[in-house]
Structure formats: structure tokens, C-alpha cells
Design an enzyme around this catalytic site. Structure first.
Site, mmCIF file in Angstrom:
data_model
loop_
_atom_site.group_PDB
_atom_site.id
_atom_site.type_symbol
_atom_site.label_atom_id
_atom_site.label_comp_id
_atom_site.label_asym_id
_atom_site.label_seq_id
_atom_site.Cartn_x
_atom_site.Cartn_y
_atom_site.Cartn_z
ATOM 1 N N CYS A 54 0.451 3.270 3.529
ATOM 2 C CA CYS A 54 0.835 2.727 4.829
ATOM 3 C C CYS A 54 2.160 3.350 5.303
ATOM 4 C CB CYS A 54 0.980 1.197 4.747
ATOM 5 S SG CYS A 54 -0.579 0.313 4.949
ATOM 6 N N HIS B 165 -6.967 2.051 1.978
ATOM 7 C CA HIS B 165 -6.376 2.673 3.172
ATOM 8 C C HIS B 165 -7.160 3.969 3.455
ATOM 9 C CE1 HIS B 165 -2.749 3.149 5.838
ATOM 10 N NE2 HIS B 165 -3.408 4.289 5.999
ATOM 11 N N GLN C 83 -8.684 13.743 0.486
ATOM 12 C CA GLN C 83 -7.868 14.633 -0.336
ATOM 13 C C GLN C 83 -8.221 16.086 -0.075
ATOM 14 O OE1 GLN C 83 -7.100 13.871 -4.478
ATOM 15 N NE2 GLN C 83 -8.242 11.951 -4.433
ATOM 16 N N HIS D 167 -8.306 7.396 3.719
ATOM 17 C CA HIS D 167 -7.677 8.662 3.333
ATOM 18 C C HIS D 167 -8.665 9.600 2.659
ATOM 19 C CE1 HIS D 167 -7.663 6.495 -0.498
ATOM 20 N NE2 HIS D 167 -7.527 7.657 -1.086
ATOM 21 N N HIS E 287 -4.280 0.166 7.940
ATOM 22 C CA HIS E 287 -4.766 -0.069 6.589
ATOM 23 C C HIS E 287 -6.198 -0.613 6.576
ATOM 24 C CE1 HIS E 287 -4.201 -0.935 2.304
ATOM 25 N NE2 HIS E 287 -4.785 -2.107 2.517
ATOM 26 N N ASN F 135 -13.208 10.310 -1.007
ATOM 27 C CA ASN F 135 -13.870 9.313 -1.855
ATOM 28 C C ASN F 135 -13.721 7.999 -1.138
ATOM 29 O OD1 ASN F 135 -14.390 11.027 -4.071
ATOM 30 N ND2 ASN F 135 -12.305 10.735 -4.809
ATOM 31 N N SER G 123 -8.949 4.938 -5.025
ATOM 32 C CA SER G 123 -7.916 4.099 -5.625
ATOM 33 C C SER G 123 -7.263 3.141 -4.636
ATOM 34 C CB SER G 123 -6.844 5.006 -6.243
ATOM 35 O OG SER G 123 -6.281 5.830 -5.227
ATOM 36 N N CYS H 229 0.838 -1.213 0.000
ATOM 37 C CA CYS H 229 0.000 0.000 0.000
ATOM 38 C C CYS H 229 0.866 1.254 0.000
ATOM 39 C CB CYS H 229 -0.895 -0.011 1.241
ATOM 40 S SG CYS H 229 -1.694 1.569 1.543
#
Ligand code: H2U
Length: 349
Positions: free
Chosen positions: A55, A166, A170, A168, A115, A155, A163, A52
Site C-alpha cells: 500500500c 494487494h 512481478q 500486484h 488494496h 500470481n 503472498s 500491507c
């Protein structure tokens, strides 16, 4: 023909925040459905994945190495959609050909070193660290003279174009105020000039009086399905106090937002007992150096799933060509969400 009522008859609803309309067709929710509705089994993810790129300690696609972070971590997007080193340029050919260069900065925010977690599975204290990072990024990016708007978003799920599982989000920060917040900017300004109050605070007050679309509340935030919801389980998280941006949240409110983020996403995961996909984000005051008393920051959630873990609402045909459309009403969605267990399905006995 009988008497018109909003639970059975086709109608249009207005979103005063954006100025957009939605077509509501509640009678269609009763139509037969022969599409697929299979059970989805989710593979258990490891706490750490050596492959990943988010990570701790791993090497990203451009060769840079993530530190061994233990809480949240942000870095400049290696494939930024908007960059800060763009020369100035523009095209203005009459009214028909307009274009201009756009400068900005894009960042990736890791919510947790783990993760295998997602927001609804994280502790409120851990989510509060994410909110604190949003505050820091909004303040730092917004302070740059070429940044006039900071869009924070997440997202979640492959169906939303995420994508990597994990946890996250933006941030895209840029010179222009992009279209969705720009619509709100115009409508909030007119409303504030006319009434001397903010549109979002008036809307929240009205919804708290009606109660039918409220999902939950804590001391500082309210979760609700907006009257004008487009996506089947669209929701908003709205502050009880007037706060123009995340930067203005005090310590208790940071925790309040973290708690609301968790409460809503636990409800979402519990609808179909899967990790529920969505795009979510914060709409808040532009960072253009002006005062913005017309703004109340708020979070919006746009989840695509409709009938099951695999059947999503498509925004196609009529929606693309005419106006967004939904079948079940916002009130029905709110009632369904409210009835769900408050404990995440993975933690239920
Ligand atoms: P999404 O999962 O929402 O696509 O966000 C992941 C972002 O991470 C994406 O914008 C960036 C992609 O450009 N990224 C990096 O910055 N470095 C990498 O090594 C891979 C992905």
C-alpha cells in the site's frame, strides 16, 4: 465400440507452441464426485491496509518506504530470486554435472494504490497504466546487456502462492531464456523459417475461422481457450497484429490488451462468483539483441480451479510422472466461459 469422437473419447492433443502433449479424458467428466463443494464467502478488504507492504506510504519488510503513489508503482524485489551482483561461475563435468551462475533483476509491480481491487474490478484505463508500466520495464530491463529475457507475470490468490491480496505482479529478468519461452523460441523459429509466417498468427487465424474456442475479441486482441489447454479454464490473449513484444504495442493496442485482460478475468470471477485464482503472464521476444520476427507476444492464463471455489485440479500422480491430463475438453470450457454474464458478479443487480 462405435466411432471415435473428441467429445467422448480419450485422446492426446499437441501444443505446437511448446511441443508438449496433453492427455484429454472427456468421459471422466461424467464420473460421480463426492468431494467438498462449499460456498466461499470472501471478506471485504479495506481500500487501504496499514499492515500491507504494497500500500502507498507503507514500510516494506526491508525498511524501505513506498511513495504515496496514485497509479501504478514498481520497485526492485527486496527478496530477489535472481540478483545482478552474482560473480561468474560454472561447473561442467562431462555431460552429467552442468551448472552456471545466473544474473538477473526482479521487480514487483503494484497495479493500483487500492488494496481492495483486482484486475477484473479495475477500470480499463487503470489497467492500461499497468500495460504501460510493463512496456517501460520490458524496454528498460531488456536494454541491459546481461538481460536476455524478461518474464512478466502475476500470481493471483493464495492457492497460487500469492503472498498478499494487494493487486500486484512481478517481473523476473535474466541472462538465460528460461525453459517455457525457450521451447517457444525454438518452435517459433523453425515454423517461421519453414513458412515465412508466425505460428501464433497462423494459429489465431485458424481459431477465428473455427470459432469454437473463441471467448471474445476487441479491435486488437482475441481471448480464447487453446486447443491444447491443460488447466481446466486455461486461456490465451493473442494480438491481431504481429507484435513481438509489449514494447511494440501502440496506444490503441495498449487499451485493447487492458480491455481483454479485464474481459477474461471478469469471466473467471463469474464462474464461481469468487476472486478467481490464476498464474498469468506474457510470453514475448527475448531481449538478446537479435531480431525476433518469429515472435508474437501473447498472454497465457493458468487457473487451477476445477469444480468449485474450493476444488482445484491437482497436477499430481500421472501429471507429474507422465503427461498433464484434463477431463472436460477445451471446447466445453470455452462454451461455459462464453455463457457467463459479462458484468462482474459484484456489480450485478
Ligand atoms: P507474490 O505475491 O507473487 O509472492 O509477490 C510478492 C513479492 O513481493 C515477493 O516476491 C516481494 C516478495 O519477495 N516483497 C518485497 O519485495 N518486499 C516486501 O516488503 C515484501 C514482499
Amino acid at each position: 465400440m462405435g466411432q471415435f469422437n473428441f467429445e467422448d473419447h480419450s485422446h492426446r492433443r499437441y501444443n505446437p507452441l511448446t511441443g508438449d502433449w496433453v492427455q484429454v479424458s472427456p468421459h471422466r467428466a461424467k464420473r460421480p464426485w463426492q468431494g467438498q463443494e462449499e460456498e466461499v464467502s470472501e471478506a471485504k478488504r479495506p481500500e487501504y491496509d496499514p499492515k500491507c507492504y504494497l500500500c502507498p506510504g507503507n514500510t516494506r519488510a526491508n525498511g524501505e518506504k513506498n511513495p504515496d503513489y496514485t497509479g501504478t508503482y514498481s520497485f526492485q524485489n527486496d527478496f530477489a530470486a535472481i540478483a545482478d551482483d552474482v560473480p561468474t561461475g560454472k561447473l561442467e563435468e562431462g555431460e552429467l554435472f552442468l551448472a552456471k551462475s545466473e544474473r538477473g533483476l526482479c521487480k514487483v509491480i503494484c497495479f493500483s494504490p487500492r488494496h481492495d481491487l483486482t484486475i477484473p474490478e479495475m477500470e480499463v484505463e487503470e489497467i492500461a497504466k499497468v500495460v504501460e508500466l510493463w512496456q517501460k520495464e520490458y524496454a528498460e530491463l531488456g536494454a541491459k546487456d546481461f538481460i536476455n529475457y524478461v518474464q512478466i507475470f502475476e500470481n493471483k490468490g493464495a492457492v497460487m502462492g500469492c503472498s498478499n491480496p494487494h493487486p500486484h505482479g512481478q517481473i523476473w529478468a535474466q541472462e538465460s531464456i528460461p525453459d517455457e519461452p525457450a521451447k517457444k523460441q525454438n518452435n517459433f523459429s523453425s515454423y517461421f523459417q519453414k513458412h515465412g509466417r508466425t505460428m501464433v498468427s497462423d494459429y489465431l487465424k485458424a481459431e477465428l475461422g473455427k470459432k469454437e474456442r473463441i471467448l471474445f475479441e476487441n479491435d486488437h486482441f482475441v481471448g480464447l481457450v487453446p486447443f491444447w489447454a491443460v488447466w481446466p479454464y486455461e486461456a490465451m490473449i493473442v494480438p491481431k497484429r504481429h507484435v513481438a513484444s509489449v514494447a511494440e504495442l501502440n496506444e490503441a493496442e495498449v487499451k485493447g490488451l487492458a480491455d481483454a485482460y479485464k474481459q477474461l478475468t471478469v469471466m473467471y470471477d463469474n464462474i464461481f462468483r469468487i476472486s478467481f485464482p490464476y498464474s498469468a503472464g506474457i510470453h514475448q521476444a527475448p531481449t538478446d539483441g537479435k531480431d525476433h520476427p518469429e515472435w508474437d507476444m501473447h498472454m497465457v492464463f493458468y487457473p487451477p480451479l476445477l469444480r468449485s471455489a474450493t476444488v482445484k485440479k491437482f497436477m499430481v500422480g500421472y501429471e507429474m510422472l507422465a503427461t498433464p491430463q484434463r477431463d472436460i475438453t477445451a471446447e466445453t470450457s470455452a462454451a461455459r466461459l462464453r455463457e457467463l454474464p459479462k458484468v462482474h458478479y459484484k456489480k450485478q443487480q
